[in-house]
Design a protein around this motif. Structure first.
Motif, PDB file in Angstrom:
ATOM      1  N   PHE A 151       0.812  -1.214   0.000  1.00 28.90           N
ATOM      2  CA  PHE A 151       0.000   0.000   0.000  1.00 28.90           C
ATOM      3  C   PHE A 151       0.847   1.266   0.000  1.00 28.90           C
ATOM      4  O   PHE A 151       2.030   1.242   0.316  1.00 28.90           O
ATOM      5  CB  PHE A 151      -0.947   0.002   1.200  1.00 28.90           C
ATOM      6  CG  PHE A 151      -0.248   0.061   2.544  1.00 28.90           C
ATOM      7  CD1 PHE A 151      -0.095   1.267   3.213  1.00 28.90           C
ATOM      8  CD2 PHE A 151       0.231  -1.089   3.146  1.00 28.90           C
ATOM      9  CE1 PHE A 151       0.534   1.323   4.442  1.00 28.90           C
ATOM     10  CE2 PHE A 151       0.856  -1.053   4.377  1.00 28.90           C
ATOM     11  CZ  PHE A 151       1.009   0.159   5.034  1.00 28.90           C
ATOM     12  N   THR A 155      -3.217   3.616  -3.019  1.00 26.67           N
ATOM     13  CA  THR A 155      -3.566   2.257  -3.441  1.00 26.67           C
ATOM     14  C   THR A 155      -3.309   1.280  -2.306  1.00 26.67           C
ATOM     15  O   THR A 155      -2.347   1.429  -1.549  1.00 26.67           O
ATOM     16  CB  THR A 155      -2.730   1.853  -4.680  1.00 26.67           C
ATOM     17  OG1 THR A 155      -2.901   2.846  -5.690  1.00 26.67           O
ATOM     18  CG2 THR A 155      -3.146   0.500  -5.218  1.00 26.67           C
ATOM     19  N   ARG A 156      -4.162   0.277  -2.205  1.00 29.81           N
ATOM     20  CA  ARG A 156      -4.034  -0.752  -1.173  1.00 29.81           C
ATOM     21  C   ARG A 156      -4.407  -2.091  -1.808  1.00 29.81           C
ATOM     22  O   ARG A 156      -5.519  -2.275  -2.273  1.00 29.81           O
ATOM     23  CB  ARG A 156      -4.974  -0.410  -0.028  1.00 29.81           C
ATOM     24  CG  ARG A 156      -4.864  -1.253   1.169  1.00 29.81           C
ATOM     25  CD  ARG A 156      -5.769  -0.641   2.271  1.00 29.81           C
ATOM     26  NE  ARG A 156      -5.381  -1.137   3.548  1.00 29.81           N
ATOM     27  CZ  ARG A 156      -4.313  -0.757   4.245  1.00 29.81           C
ATOM     28  NH1 ARG A 156      -3.540   0.182   3.782  1.00 29.81           N
ATOM     29  NH2 ARG A 156      -4.034  -1.280   5.398  1.00 29.81           N
TER      30      ARG A 156
END
Length: 179
Positions: A151, A155-156
């Motif tokens: 992450f 974004t993860r």
């Protein structure tokens, strides 16, 4: 009479319950001893509330958090790939979250890390309420390990699988993160 599969499930559940039932105080010493590439530090023991802030960032830097244990063969197999990634990409921060027993830190975990020349930061998660914290991390996570979160602030991505090699991890990073 239980089948072999049922006995295996009972054994796994009993092992997991035993693993998460141990409680010790959190240690936060950071004495470092450098031996080749291996850096021996005190391994802090966290409950989930202590660990949770480490699972988020407001930076564009890439973080990798890998949940693993010494007794998990796929976890052990992928550790060298994470180590290679860190050596090749010092801007990526890696945290290894051990789910081993707190009582085994000095007798088993530290020797294990030293033998494998693991220099990534390691913490031990000791929180008996796994049903709660697993869902807080990702409701789709079954609880199986290895489990990896990659992450940054935008974004993860979650991976409930082991990475097959360094290229596998690099491909996931390059397709999902700007570098």
């Amino acid at each position: 009479m239980l089948t072999i599969a049922q006995k295996n499930i009972v054994f796994l559940v009993a092992t997991l319950l035993f693993c998460i039932s141990c409680k010790e105080n959190k240690e936060e010493q950071t004495t470092e001893i450098i031996t080749s590439n291996y850096i021996e530090t005190e391994i802090p023991v966290y409950n989930f509330n202590d660990l949770e802030p480490l699972l988020y960032t407001n930076k564009d830097k890439i973080y990798i958090v890998n949940f693993w244990a010494m007794w998990c063969a796929p976890c052990v197999k992928e550790l060298p790939y994470l180590q290679q990634l860190q050596a090749k990409n010092p801007d990526i921060e890696i945290l290894l979250v051990s789910l081993d027993f707190p009582k085994d830190i000095d007798t088993k975990l530290k020797p294990f890390l030293k033998e494998r020349n693991i220099s990534s930061k390691v913490v031990l998660l000791d929180d008996p309420d796994a049903n709660s914290w697993i869902d807080k991390i990702n409701p789709e996570w079954s609880g199986a390990i290895p489990f990896t979160i990659i992450f940054n602030n935008e974004t993860r991505k979650f991976y409930e699988r082991s990475f097959e090699n360094l290229e596998d991890i690099e491909n996931e990073i390059s397709k999902n993160f700007k570098q």
